[in-house]
Design an enzyme around this catalytic site. Structure first.
Site, PDB file in Angstrom:
ATOM      1  N   THR A  60     -46.927 -21.128 146.288  1.00 44.31           N
ATOM      2  CA  THR A  60     -47.271 -21.861 145.074  1.00 44.31           C
ATOM      3  C   THR A  60     -48.517 -21.210 144.500  1.00 44.31           C
ATOM      4  O   THR A  60     -49.547 -21.322 145.563  1.00 44.31           O
ATOM      5  CB  THR A  60     -47.263 -23.351 145.359  1.00 44.31           C
ATOM      6  OG1 THR A  60     -46.039 -23.934 145.883  1.00 44.31           O
ATOM      7  CG2 THR A  60     -47.591 -24.052 143.912  1.00 44.31           C
ATOM      8  N   CYS A  70     -68.401  -9.439 157.394  1.00 44.58           N
ATOM      9  CA  CYS A  70     -67.448  -9.469 158.430  1.00 44.58           C
ATOM     10  C   CYS A  70     -67.895  -8.839 159.658  1.00 44.58           C
ATOM     11  O   CYS A  70     -67.391  -9.368 160.723  1.00 44.58           O
ATOM     12  CB  CYS A  70     -66.287  -8.505 157.921  1.00 44.58           C
ATOM     13  SG  CYS A  70     -65.922  -9.182 156.087  1.00 44.58           S
TER      14      CYS A  70
HETATM   15  N1  PLP Z   1     -62.754  -4.750 150.716  1.00 45.47           N
HETATM   16  C1  PLP Z   1     -63.955  -4.903 150.430  1.00 45.47           C
HETATM   17  C2  PLP Z   1     -64.568  -3.508 150.258  1.00 45.47           C
HETATM   18  C3  PLP Z   1     -64.757  -6.068 150.594  1.00 45.47           C
HETATM   19  O1  PLP Z   1     -66.020  -5.876 150.682  1.00 45.47           O
HETATM   20  C4  PLP Z   1     -64.274  -7.208 151.211  1.00 45.47           C
HETATM   21  C5  PLP Z   1     -65.006  -8.302 151.495  1.00 45.47           C
HETATM   22  O2  PLP Z   1     -66.148  -8.287 151.630  1.00 45.47           O
HETATM   23  C6  PLP Z   1     -62.959  -7.127 151.176  1.00 45.47           C
HETATM   24  C7  PLP Z   1     -61.930  -5.969 151.000  1.00 45.47           C
HETATM   25  C8  PLP Z   1     -62.186  -8.455 151.568  1.00 45.47           C
HETATM   26  O3  PLP Z   1     -62.109  -9.323 150.350  1.00 45.47           O
HETATM   27  P1  PLP Z   1     -61.784 -11.119 150.711  1.00 45.47           P
HETATM   28  O4  PLP Z   1     -63.101 -11.523 151.278  1.00 45.47           O
HETATM   29  O5  PLP Z   1     -61.582 -11.471 149.442  1.00 45.47           O
HETATM   30  O6  PLP Z   1     -60.647 -11.062 151.691  1.00 45.47           O
END
Ligand code: PLP
Length: 376
Positions: free
Chosen positions: A237, A325
């Site tokens: 959804t 991350c």
């Molecule tokens: N790709 C890049 C270059 C990013 O910097 C990020 C997030 O920092 C992502 C993908 C992932 O995005 P999301 O946090 O929306 O999953």
């Protein structure tokens, strides 16, 4: 203590106008966009208006935009979707060593499923090796996926050239543009992009909303089973309120692009110049000019990046040592390693990413604190 935020590549606050636009869709216009009655139709209208806004912002057609839950999902859908749909044609994919884990780990999963992946080198500024790209192309290459701009060092890749190389060899081209959308003017037609990923929370929309552009005629398979939403390519959804937020945010940012871009460039240049003057041994990572307007990533020799971050946090400064991350991992960043930084420099990296609400006064405060901590 006043909090000063310099980590807009990690995420951005939802802007007031975006929040205002979204609010009705939580509890007043709460219909399911698939429902036939008026409440559902009104949700559907909002969804399609947002799709229009996203498409207009990047020069796409409305039906080429698919909403997802985030940038990571857009990357998964693009790469796996193209790989599965084109399996008959070949099993080889080309990417780079400095991609976000959303791309790198998707490629690693595909390797376990029988696909072969080439991870291209980059030079000391983070530019993909184009000669190696051409040399890596095989008859079985079905996809080239290279990020538009790097999330750690801000380097903007030669996307037009890469797309041209891909198309000269009849290969599909995807670009993870999560950091670029909002920060760089992108027209998918001019750049000859086949698929493009974006994410709302990097451009003042909420976390948990993304979109994927897929050029008309490009074959890709859905990767999630369920209902027939998003033209049967992405079941689930639709998150109407957040989709509305993404549409509003992207329209806002490109509607005021020149001003926004100039503001970020001013802050970045002031920061870089001051750091270079006051801490001459600091090394700027990434290209000096072809970089995201709000990004400045310095390595400070003999300084531990994590320690620097903690000290900055004590004086109200939010920054990053790499990408959010990888925070908490001991290993030096794969991006800084790929550009050839020695571990002692890679570990002393500080990523500053400016946003629309930062001021010159913020820059002065930031530089002042960094200098104080490093001199100590
Ligand atoms: N790709 C890049 C270059 C990013 O910097 C990020 C997030 O920092 C992502 C993908 C992932 O995005 P999301 O946090 O929306 O999953």
């Amino acid at each position: 203590m006043k909090i000063r935020y310099f980590d807009h590549a990690a995420t951005t606050p939802v802007s007031e106008v975006v929040l205002k636009e979204m609010l009705p869709y939580f509890n007043r216009e709460y219909g399911n966009a698939s429902s036939m009655y008026s409440l559902g139709r009104s949700a559907k209208r909002a969804l399609e208006e947002a799709r229009n806004r996203v498409a207009n912002a990047i020069g796409a057609k409305k039906h080429e935009i698919y909403f997802t839950s985030c940038g990571s999902e857009s990357d998964n859908l693009a790469i796996k979707g193209v790989a599965y749909a084109n399996r008959e044609k070949g099993n080889h994919i080309i990417t780079s060593k400095i991609e976000h884990p959303a791309v790198l780990n998707t490629c690693r999963t595909l390797e376990k499923q029988g696909f072969e992946v080439t991870y291209l080198n980059v030079d000391s500024n983070g530019f993909v090796d184009l000669e190696q790209l051409v040399g890596s192309i095989r008859k079985s290459t079905i996809l080239i996926t290279i990020m538009f701009a790097n999330n750690e060092i801000g380097t903007i890749e030669p996307i037009q050239k890469i797309a041209e190389i891909a198309h000269n060899h009849h290969i599909i081209f995807h670009t993870d543009s999560v950091q670029a959308v909002g920060n760089v003017k992108i027209n998918v037609e001019d750049y000859h992009i086949d698929l493009l990923s974006m994410s709302g929370h990097k451009l003042y929309a909420p976390k948990g909303i993304g979109a994927l552009y897929v050029k008309e005629g490009i074959a890709f398979e859905k990767i999630q089973d369920g209902g027939h939403q998003e033209k049967d390519k992405r079941a689930g959804t639709e998150n109407v309120a957040e989709i509305v937020g993404l549409g509003k945010a992207i329209e806002e940012i490109y509607g005021n692009y020149e001003q926004y871009n100039q503001h970020l460039l001013n802050l970045r240049e002031q920061y870089i110049q001051q750091i270079e003057q006051l801490i001459p041994q600091a090394k700027l990572n990434g290209d000096r000019n072809k970089r995201l307007p709000g990004n400045a990533n310095f390595s400070f020799p003999n300084m531990n990046g994590q320690e620097l971050l903690l000290k900055l946090d004590e004086v109200g400064i939010c920054a990053s040592s790499g990408s959010a991350c990888s925070t908490g991992s001991e290993a030096p960043s794969h991006v800084l390693t790929a550009i050839g930084l020695k571990p002692e420099l890679a570990q002393g990296a500080l990523r500053i990413t400016f946003g629309k609400d930062n001021t010159v006064e913020d820059v002065n405060y930031l530089v002042n604190k960094i200098v104080q901590i490093i001199k100590k």
